[in-house]
Each structure stands twice: as structure tokens, then as C-alpha cells.
Design a protein around this motif. Structure first.
Motif, mmCIF file in Angstrom:
data_model
loop_
_atom_site.group_PDB
_atom_site.id
_atom_site.type_symbol
_atom_site.label_atom_id
_atom_site.label_comp_id
_atom_site.label_asym_id
_atom_site.label_seq_id
_atom_site.Cartn_x
_atom_site.Cartn_y
_atom_site.Cartn_z
ATOM 1 N N LEU A 192 1.200 -1.177 -0.107
ATOM 2 C CA LEU A 192 0.462 0.170 0.089
ATOM 3 C C LEU A 192 0.461 1.318 0.150
ATOM 4 O O LEU A 192 0.720 2.329 -0.638
ATOM 5 N N LEU A 193 2.039 1.407 0.630
ATOM 6 C CA LEU A 193 2.706 2.398 0.965
ATOM 7 C C LEU A 193 3.399 2.634 -0.855
ATOM 8 O O LEU A 193 3.335 3.872 -0.925
ATOM 9 N N SER A 194 3.806 1.214 -1.290
ATOM 10 C CA SER A 194 4.981 1.206 -2.103
ATOM 11 C C SER A 194 3.751 1.802 -3.097
ATOM 12 O O SER A 194 4.340 2.810 -4.092
ATOM 13 N N VAL A 195 2.337 1.567 -3.832
ATOM 14 C CA VAL A 195 1.586 2.439 -4.692
ATOM 15 C C VAL A 195 1.718 3.779 -3.904
ATOM 16 O O VAL A 195 1.599 4.734 -5.723
ATOM 17 N N SER A 196 1.122 3.953 -2.656
ATOM 18 C CA SER A 196 0.519 5.728 -2.278
ATOM 19 C C SER A 196 2.591 6.474 -2.798
ATOM 20 O O SER A 196 2.461 7.468 -3.823
ATOM 21 N N ALA A 197 3.579 5.770 -2.999
ATOM 22 C CA ALA A 197 4.596 6.499 -3.141
ATOM 23 C C ALA A 197 5.120 6.486 -4.557
ATOM 24 O O ALA A 197 5.448 7.625 -5.407
ATOM 25 N N LEU A 198 4.181 5.695 -5.620
ATOM 26 C CA LEU A 198 4.437 4.997 -6.868
ATOM 27 C C LEU A 198 4.024 6.491 -7.916
ATOM 28 O O LEU A 198 4.245 6.960 -8.888
ATOM 29 N N GLN A 199 2.661 7.093 -7.299
ATOM 30 C CA GLN A 199 1.703 7.431 -7.271
ATOM 31 C C GLN A 199 2.669 8.830 -7.758
ATOM 32 O O GLN A 199 2.121 10.034 -8.544
ATOM 33 N N GLU A 220 11.614 1.206 -7.641
ATOM 34 C CA GLU A 220 12.190 2.520 -6.828
ATOM 35 C C GLU A 220 12.166 3.168 -5.767
ATOM 36 O O GLU A 220 11.587 2.556 -4.420
ATOM 37 N N PRO A 221 10.539 2.846 -5.516
ATOM 38 C CA PRO A 221 9.003 3.267 -4.322
ATOM 39 C C PRO A 221 9.283 2.121 -4.179
ATOM 40 O O PRO A 221 8.965 2.097 -2.779
ATOM 41 N N PHE A 222 9.390 0.665 -4.030
ATOM 42 C CA PHE A 222 8.529 -0.378 -3.523
ATOM 43 C C PHE A 222 9.754 -0.695 -2.972
ATOM 44 O O PHE A 222 9.706 -1.341 -2.139
ATOM 45 N N LEU A 223 11.212 -0.449 -3.799
ATOM 46 C CA LEU A 223 12.868 -0.714 -2.794
ATOM 47 C C LEU A 223 12.462 -0.110 -1.314
ATOM 48 O O LEU A 223 12.524 -0.560 -0.311
ATOM 49 N N TRP A 224 11.527 1.191 -1.541
ATOM 50 C CA TRP A 224 12.314 2.463 -0.516
ATOM 51 C C TRP A 224 11.434 1.899 0.292
ATOM 52 O O TRP A 224 12.014 1.368 1.666
ATOM 53 N N GLU A 225 9.507 1.616 -0.043
ATOM 54 C CA GLU A 225 8.578 1.123 1.291
ATOM 55 C C GLU A 225 9.518 -0.242 1.845
ATOM 56 O O GLU A 225 8.686 -0.862 2.634
ATOM 57 N N PHE A 226 9.447 -1.068 0.609
ATOM 58 C CA PHE A 226 9.234 -2.867 1.448
ATOM 59 C C PHE A 226 11.106 -2.977 2.500
ATOM 60 O O PHE A 226 10.913 -3.215 3.334
ATOM 61 N N SER A 227 12.140 -1.619 1.785
ATOM 62 C CA SER A 227 13.012 -1.582 3.018
ATOM 63 C C SER A 227 12.920 -1.271 4.534
ATOM 64 O O SER A 227 12.991 -1.855 5.418
ATOM 65 N N SER A 228 12.205 -0.136 4.653
ATOM 66 C CA SER A 228 11.395 0.496 5.210
ATOM 67 C C SER A 228 10.472 -0.543 6.610
ATOM 68 O O SER A 228 10.985 -0.603 7.144
ATOM 69 N N VAL A 229 9.776 -1.607 5.882
ATOM 70 C CA VAL A 229 8.724 -1.728 6.426
ATOM 71 C C VAL A 229 9.005 -2.915 6.782
ATOM 72 O O VAL A 229 9.140 -3.955 7.788
ATOM 73 N N ALA A 230 9.772 -3.665 6.159
ATOM 74 C CA ALA A 230 10.809 -5.347 6.566
ATOM 75 C C ALA A 230 12.118 -5.099 7.884
ATOM 76 O O ALA A 230 11.257 -5.449 8.705
ATOM 77 N N VAL A 231 12.615 -3.742 7.557
ATOM 78 C CA VAL A 231 13.098 -3.155 9.277
ATOM 79 C C VAL A 231 11.984 -2.534 10.410
ATOM 80 O O VAL A 231 12.805 -3.476 11.344
ATOM 81 N N ILE A 232 11.255 -1.989 10.313
ATOM 82 C CA ILE A 232 11.080 -2.193 11.378
ATOM 83 C C ILE A 232 9.986 -2.952 11.863
ATOM 84 O O ILE A 232 9.599 -3.413 13.057
ATOM 85 N N GLY A 233 9.736 -4.086 10.486
ATOM 86 C CA GLY A 233 8.554 -4.512 11.292
ATOM 87 C C GLY A 233 9.727 -5.741 12.164
ATOM 88 O O GLY A 233 9.312 -6.327 13.002
#
Length: 352
Positions: free
Chosen positions: A22-29, A38-51
């Protein structure tokens, strides 16, 4: 207890994936670059570490339970900056690894900007995780206390049932010996036969007591020889026995020796008190998931002096306590006059 039970691991990963998407789709817009991944990398990396760090925060909150509030606040004062630093370092490390594999350069913001920009969001995330974890640990503690209370209740019920079951044999034994003593000087061989039958019956009751509960079929296997013993004592012209149980009822389980004391009371308080013939009926029927037991006695002659105890005496009080301890409100007991005699009716859940 593991931080994340196995059954919750897949749902947790799925939740993080959905949030990252959801965050990646929002950032892609709002993305205006040339690499849409890149938006998918940014959000997935952040969420993975925070999780991952959220599990560490959950473990920390659990370890701090029971400590004084000043010590907990001090621990969180150290935990918050550590959380933010680890988040930034992990997130940037994952991004750098992916950019390197993709053959692209990675130029993150300077450390100061990252600390300010990510630090505010990390503070909100850290506090939220602490509050959620606090609630989860409290819920776990409450569930553990409830399980412990239930375990203690079951243990207490088992001890109580054992104590009540122990009362059955002495009560039955003393009354039976009294009955036998009345004929031992009149007919010694007959008294000897009665004692041998009593010894066999006592061996069976001892074995039954060790099992706490058994089937109606096994209970009747104790009641039948007891009534045969009483018929030998009083004579078939004084005591008529009728036992009726359908096959479905015979497979139901009930507390061991539940019927022996009521049957013994029916003999003691009615056959011994009547001058004429007395019929004792023991019946068991199954109605759906309920077992219905009935012990009744009817005499041909009028009841002489002193009516029986309306409460059924020790045997019935024992029966009521055992059923209450084992089934609670799911069992019902009725005892009272019935067509010139007395009838005891017991209804309880049928467990096979």
C-alpha cells in the motif's frame, strides 16, 4: 513463550507485505523517476526493518514488566534512539545492497537529514509498538492466569470427587455388614455365603474407585450383584429387583459408584421397613445427549411408622455433591414420593 508464536508468523509477514504494498503504490503515484521499482524498494526495505524491530520492542516490553516505572522509562529512553538508528542503518543497508545488485548508484541523504526525517516517524512508531505490546502482554498474562485458575479448579474438583467417592464404600460396607450380622447366628452357612459375595463385590468396587468414572454398563455390573446379595439376605419374596437399561444408555459414562449408594438406601430404608414385598427398579435411558437414571422402590403394604428421610440421607447428599462437582448446573437430581414409594431421578450429560 516465543515472541511470535508459530501460528502468527505467516499472518504477520502477510500484514507487513500488505502495508508495504500500500505504501509503495502511494509512493509510486508521486514518483517522477525512471526506475519504477524504486518506490517498492524504499517502502519494502523500511517496512521490513521496522517489522523486525517491532518484535524486539515487543520482547523489551515483556522483559520490563513488573519493574518500577522509572526503570521502564529509562530503558525506553535508551530504546527509542537505538530503534531509530537500527531502522536507518538496516533500511539503508538493504537499499544499498539492491542498488548494487541492480548496477545503480545509491546516494542517500546525509545522516543529519535522515535522523531528523526518520527520527520523528520512528518515535511515533516506537511509542505505538510499546502501547500495543503492553496490551498484548497484559492479555497473555490474563489468559495465563485464567488457565491457571481453571487448572486449579479442575484439580480441586478432582480432589473433591475423590473425597466424595471415598465416602461411598465405608457407608455401603457398614450397612451391609449390619444386614449380614442379623442372620449370622440364625443361619451360619447363609451368612458365610453372604460374606463371600460381599468380598467379591468389595473387590469390584475397589477397582471401580480407581477409575473415577466408567460406563453405565460397568456401574450396573456392580449394582446387580449388590441387589443379588440383598435378595439373598431378605429373600426373593420380600425383594423384587428390576433392572432396565437401553443399549445407548449403557455406553454413557458417569462417576464410578454413583448408583450404588442410592440403591443401597432404597433397600435399607424401604425393604427393611416394609412388612410386605418391595420392588426396586433401576432404569437408565438415553434421550439425545442426556442420560436419565431412575431408582425407585414401591411396597405392596402400607409404609409403617417413621417415613424415610426426605433428603435421602447421606447417600443422596453424597450423590448431589458429586454431580455438582463434576457437572455443575448440567446435572439435575429429583427425589420424592411416587405412587406409594420413593423415586430418585438423575439427569446428566451423556459422554461416551
Amino acid at each position: 513463550m516465543p515472541i511470535l508464536p508459530p501460528r502468527w508468523r505467516l499472518p504477520y509477514v502477510a500484514l507487513l507485505t500488505v502495508i508495504a504494498l500500500l505504501l509503495s503504490v502511494s509512493a509510486l503515484q508521486h514518483y517522477d523517476g525512471t526506475r519504477p521499482w524504486e518506490p517498492f524498494l524504499w517502502e519494502f526495505s523500511s517496512v521490513a526493518v521496522i517489522g523486525t524491530l517491532a518484535l524486539g520492542v515487543h520482547a523489551l516490553v515483556g522483559r520490563l514488566q513488573g519493574l518500577a516505572w522509572p526503570r521502564q522509562l529509562f530503558a525506553h529512553a535508551l530504546g527509542l534512539p537505538a530503534f531509530s538508528v537500527l531502522h536507518i542503518a538496516g533500511m539503508c543497508g538493504l537499499r544499498l545492497a539492491v542498488y548494487t545488485l541492480a548496477g545503480s548508484g545509491y546516494d542517500p541523504d546525509d545522516v543529519g537529514t535522515l535522523l531528523v526525517f526518520e527520527g520523528g516517524k520512528d518515535a511515533v512508531s516506537y511509542i505505538s509498538f510499546c502501547l500495543i505490546s503492553r496490551g498484548v502482554w497484559m492479555a497473555r498474562a490474563a489468559a495465563a492466569r485464567a488457565q491457571e485458575l481453571e487448572r486449579a479448579r479442575r484439580d480441586l474438583a478432582e480432589v473433591r470427587l475423590a473425597r466424595l467417592a471415598d465416602q461411598v464404600q465405608p457407608h455401603f460396607l457398614f450397612n451391609t455388614l449390619n444386614l449380614i450380622s442379623s442372620v449370622m447366628y440364625e443361619d451360619v452357612p447363609r451368612a458365610d455365603r453372604l460374606l463371600c459375595q460381599l468380598a467379591d463385590l468389595l473387590r469390584q468396587t475397589l477397582a471401580a474407585q480407581q477409575r473415577v468414572e466408567h460406563t453405565v454398563r460397568e456401574e450396573l455390573a456392580l449394582v446387580e450383584p449388590f441387589l443379588a446379595l440383598m435378595q439373598a439376605r431378605f429373600g426373593p419374596q420380600r425383594l423384587v429387583v428390576q433392572i432396565a437399561a437401553d443399549e445407548a444408555a449403557r455406553e454413557c459414562r458417569l462417576p464410578a459408584l454413583l448408583l450404588l449408594a442410592p440403591v443401597e438406601n432404597a433397600v435399607k430404608h424401604d425393604v427393611a421397613r416394609h412388612l410386605g414385598r418391595v420392588t426396586v427398579v433401576v432404569a437408565a435411558t438415553r434421550e439425545g445427549d442426556r442420560l436419565r437414571l431412575r431408582v425407585s422402590n414401591h411396597g405392596d403394604a402400607p409404609v409403617p411408622e417413621s417415613p424415610p428421610d426426605p433428603d435421602g440421607g447421606l447417600g443422596l447428599r453424597n450423590l448431589r455433591e458429586r454431580l455438582d462437582a463434576r457437572y455443575g448446573d448440567a446435572a439435575r437430581v429429583a427425589f420424592g414420593p411416587d405412587d406409594g414409594g420413593m423415586t430418585l431421578t438423575v439427569e446428566l450429560p451423556c459422554a461416551c
